[in-house]
Scaffold this motif. Structure first.
Motif, PDB file in Angstrom:
ATOM      1  N   ALA A  13       0.839  -1.195   0.000  1.00  0.00           N
ATOM      2  CA  ALA A  13       0.000   0.000   0.000  1.00  0.00           C
ATOM      3  C   ALA A  13       0.872   1.242   0.000  1.00  0.00           C
ATOM      4  O   ALA A  13       1.876   1.302   0.706  1.00  0.00           O
ATOM      5  CB  ALA A  13      -0.903   0.004   1.231  1.00  0.00           C
ATOM      6  N   PRO A  14       0.505   2.263  -0.798  1.00  0.00           N
ATOM      7  CA  PRO A  14       1.326   3.460  -0.830  1.00  0.00           C
ATOM      8  C   PRO A  14       1.345   4.160   0.524  1.00  0.00           C
ATOM      9  O   PRO A  14       0.318   4.259   1.196  1.00  0.00           O
ATOM     10  CB  PRO A  14       0.649   4.332  -1.892  1.00  0.00           C
ATOM     11  N   VAL A  15       2.515   4.591   0.947  1.00  0.00           N
ATOM     12  CA  VAL A  15       2.675   5.240   2.236  1.00  0.00           C
ATOM     13  C   VAL A  15       3.259   6.627   1.996  1.00  0.00           C
ATOM     14  O   VAL A  15       4.292   6.755   1.342  1.00  0.00           O
ATOM     15  CB  VAL A  15       3.621   4.432   3.152  1.00  0.00           C
ATOM     16  N   PRO A  16       2.608   7.678   2.483  1.00  0.00           N
ATOM     17  CA  PRO A  16       3.162   9.013   2.295  1.00  0.00           C
ATOM     18  C   PRO A  16       4.489   9.170   3.029  1.00  0.00           C
ATOM     19  O   PRO A  16       4.764   8.460   3.995  1.00  0.00           O
ATOM     20  CB  PRO A  16       2.082   9.928   2.900  1.00  0.00           C
ATOM     21  N   GLU A  17       5.292  10.082   2.549  1.00  0.00           N
ATOM     22  CA  GLU A  17       6.582  10.337   3.191  1.00  0.00           C
ATOM     23  C   GLU A  17       6.369  10.862   4.606  1.00  0.00           C
ATOM     24  O   GLU A  17       5.421  11.594   4.881  1.00  0.00           O
ATOM     25  CB  GLU A  17       7.380  11.356   2.378  1.00  0.00           C
ATOM     26  N   ALA A  18       7.277  10.490   5.482  1.00  0.00           N
ATOM     27  CA  ALA A  18       7.221  11.016   6.837  1.00  0.00           C
ATOM     28  C   ALA A  18       7.552  12.504   6.826  1.00  0.00           C
ATOM     29  O   ALA A  18       8.351  12.973   6.013  1.00  0.00           O
ATOM     30  CB  ALA A  18       8.219  10.265   7.723  1.00  0.00           C
ATOM     31  N   ARG A  19       6.918  13.252   7.728  1.00  0.00           N
ATOM     32  CA  ARG A  19       7.223  14.671   7.812  1.00  0.00           C
ATOM     33  C   ARG A  19       7.483  15.071   9.250  1.00  0.00           C
ATOM     34  O   ARG A  19       6.913  14.506  10.191  1.00  0.00           O
ATOM     35  CB  ARG A  19       6.096  15.512   7.217  1.00  0.00           C
ATOM     36  N   HIS A  20       8.353  16.059   9.418  1.00  0.00           N
ATOM     37  CA  HIS A  20       8.740  16.557  10.726  1.00  0.00           C
ATOM     38  C   HIS A  20       7.888  17.772  11.078  1.00  0.00           C
ATOM     39  O   HIS A  20       7.601  18.607  10.226  1.00  0.00           O
ATOM     40  CB  HIS A  20      10.214  16.957  10.729  1.00  0.00           C
ATOM     41  N   ARG A  21       7.509  17.863  12.365  1.00  0.00           N
ATOM     42  CA  ARG A  21       6.750  19.013  12.844  1.00  0.00           C
ATOM     43  C   ARG A  21       7.175  19.363  14.257  1.00  0.00           C
ATOM     44  O   ARG A  21       7.658  18.503  15.005  1.00  0.00           O
ATOM     45  CB  ARG A  21       5.244  18.713  12.860  1.00  0.00           C
ATOM     46  N   LEU A  22       7.006  20.632  14.613  1.00  0.00           N
ATOM     47  CA  LEU A  22       7.113  21.073  15.994  1.00  0.00           C
ATOM     48  C   LEU A  22       5.722  21.520  16.430  1.00  0.00           C
ATOM     49  O   LEU A  22       5.094  22.341  15.751  1.00  0.00           O
ATOM     50  CB  LEU A  22       8.094  22.226  16.137  1.00  0.00           C
ATOM     51  N   VAL A  23       5.215  20.958  17.524  1.00  0.00           N
ATOM     52  CA  VAL A  23       3.886  21.339  18.009  1.00  0.00           C
ATOM     53  C   VAL A  23       4.013  21.942  19.400  1.00  0.00           C
ATOM     54  O   VAL A  23       4.896  21.557  20.185  1.00  0.00           O
ATOM     55  CB  VAL A  23       2.907  20.140  18.021  1.00  0.00           C
ATOM     56  N   ASN A  24       3.142  22.887  19.689  1.00  0.00           N
ATOM     57  CA  ASN A  24       3.124  23.532  20.996  1.00  0.00           C
ATOM     58  C   ASN A  24       2.334  22.685  21.990  1.00  0.00           C
ATOM     59  O   ASN A  24       1.248  22.191  21.679  1.00  0.00           O
ATOM     60  CB  ASN A  24       2.494  24.922  20.889  1.00  0.00           C
ATOM     61  N   VAL A  25       2.916  22.510  23.181  1.00  0.00           N
ATOM     62  CA  VAL A  25       2.241  21.842  24.288  1.00  0.00           C
ATOM     63  C   VAL A  25       2.395  22.750  25.506  1.00  0.00           C
ATOM     64  O   VAL A  25       3.215  23.673  25.496  1.00  0.00           O
ATOM     65  CB  VAL A  25       2.843  20.443  24.569  1.00  0.00           C
ATOM     66  N   PRO A  26       1.620  22.535  26.570  1.00  0.00           N
ATOM     67  CA  PRO A  26       1.704  23.443  27.717  1.00  0.00           C
ATOM     68  C   PRO A  26       3.109  23.607  28.288  1.00  0.00           C
ATOM     69  O   PRO A  26       3.442  24.679  28.798  1.00  0.00           O
ATOM     70  CB  PRO A  26       0.754  22.798  28.732  1.00  0.00           C
ATOM     71  N   GLY A  27       3.954  22.586  28.184  1.00  0.00           N
ATOM     72  CA  GLY A  27       5.295  22.681  28.750  1.00  0.00           C
ATOM     73  C   GLY A  27       6.362  23.153  27.787  1.00  0.00           C
ATOM     74  O   GLY A  27       7.543  23.170  28.141  1.00  0.00           O
ATOM     75  N   GLY A  28       6.000  23.518  26.568  1.00  0.00           N
ATOM     76  CA  GLY A  28       7.001  23.941  25.596  1.00  0.00           C
ATOM     77  C   GLY A  28       6.624  23.489  24.200  1.00  0.00           C
ATOM     78  O   GLY A  28       5.481  23.658  23.769  1.00  0.00           O
ATOM     79  N   ARG A  29       7.581  22.887  23.503  1.00  0.00           N
ATOM     80  CA  ARG A  29       7.322  22.378  22.160  1.00  0.00           C
ATOM     81  C   ARG A  29       7.859  20.958  22.042  1.00  0.00           C
ATOM     82  O   ARG A  29       8.862  20.592  22.662  1.00  0.00           O
ATOM     83  CB  ARG A  29       7.987  23.255  21.095  1.00  0.00           C
TER      84      ARG A  29
END
Length: 339
Positions: A13-29
């Motif tokens: 099955a085709p799998v999209p490329e992995a991608r990097h993200r930074l998300v905000n959480v209460p203690g930082g990122r």
């Protein structure tokens, strides 16, 4: 032990490329890497690793029809690294996991952890069953909070030698051993706990520091484990060379705070559907064999439990294909378990 079967989703099955993200959480990122679409599966690494320890699980879980997300735990990689030691208590890690789920726009998730990540995953499920509806534990079994203060117990282990958790307690001590040669230290630590490179039982114990010595004095020298390429080691080393190792070590420096913080959950079971897999050659599994035997009481929702022969501590890297099958088979039965 049950045997893995082929996943129901086609491997092609085709799998999209992995991608990097930074998300905000209460203690930082929190830095994360995600791949695939579908129900959220949160992957939490242990010490001394990073999201990269799940590099072989991300595409497999995505191909099976899930949204696989591997995080850098706080103190690691590109995630926030608070200065205060107490910022690495278990409650903060659980809060980070909750924040990641919310930042990704999901209401619930399955959480899977390895090593310290297993403990973080277990406590995430214990404290927030409304969000973490299933939990997978790799290498380190679930052991409910209880007993004496942890540092008192660790201080009585080893006789004239020092248990590694005790050795890690004082800020700066282990840093002074590791940081002058991060790459070499990591290579030795990974080799010491990998089934194909660990020293024979009784010859050397990498969990104890010899009197007047260093933890690395107990590491095998030379060959890298088969699952770890020079490029893999370069990646891990670069992460710690950039960030230092204090954030990672601070997890160990909060065991007593965790014991205090979690007093209300003393002896509490985790009731959600769960999975455990450990290596037969892993001391984390063998030392805590009684914890596995107690699963009918402590993990009453256990779906499957597996001990992999000839496998050490780095289970999802040492035996990636087998672990992928175990995880995807388990993930596919979860809706039936939770209906």
């Amino acid at each position: 032990m049950s045997q893995p079967t082929s996943p129901s989703s086609p491997a092609s099955a085709p799998v999209p490329e992995a991608r990097h993200r930074l998300v905000n959480v209460p203690g930082g990122r929190v830095h994360l890497v995600e791949q695939g679409t579908g129900p959220l599966v949160l992957l939490v690494h242990g010490f001394p690793e990073s999201w990269y320890s799940w590099r072989r699980q991300l595409p497999a879980i995505a191909a099976a029809g899930f949204r696989a997300v591997a995080v850098d735990v706080r103190g690691y990689g590109r995630s926030s690294k608070p200065r205060e030691v107490e910022a690495y208590r278990m409650l903060a890690h659980v809060s980070d996991n909750v924040g990641v789920v919310q930042a990704l726009g999901a209401e619930t998730a399955t959480v899977v952890g390895h090593d310290w990540g297993s403990v973080i995953a277990a406590n995430s499920a214990l404290l927030r069953p409304d969000i973490f509806t299933a939990v997978g534990l790799l290498s380190v079994p679930y052991t409910p909070r209880g007993g004496p203060r942890p540092t008192d117990v660790f201080g009585q282990i080893g006789g004239s030698e020092e248990f590694y958790v005790s050795y890690f307690q004082r800020y700066g001590r282990a840093e002074a051993e590791i940081e002058p040669d991060v790459r070499g230290w990591l290579a030795g630590f990974y080799a010491a706990l990998s089934a194909d490179t660990m020293l024979p039982a009784g010859e050397s114990n990498p969990f104890f520091v010899p009197e007047g010595g260093l933890l690395r004095d107990r590491f095998p020298a030379g060959t890298l484990p088969a699952w770890l390429s020079e490029a893999d080691l370069d990646f891990y080393a670069a992460e710690f060379e950039r960030s230092g190792v204090s954030g990672a070590l601070n997890r160990y420096r909060n065991v007593d705070r965790d014991w205090e913080d979690l007093a209300a959950w003393n002896g509490a079971p985790i009731r959600q559907p769960s999975l455990f897999a450990g290596g037969a050659a892993d001391a984390s599994t063998t030392w805590l064999a009684d914890a596995v035997k107690a699963y009918p009481t402590t993990l009453p929702g256990l779906v499957s439990s597996h001990i992999l022969d000839g496998c050490g501590h780095w289970i999802q890297q040492e035996r990636a294909d087998e672990v992928n099958l175990l995880l995807t088979d388990w993930l596919h039965v979860l809706p039936a378990q939770m209906s």
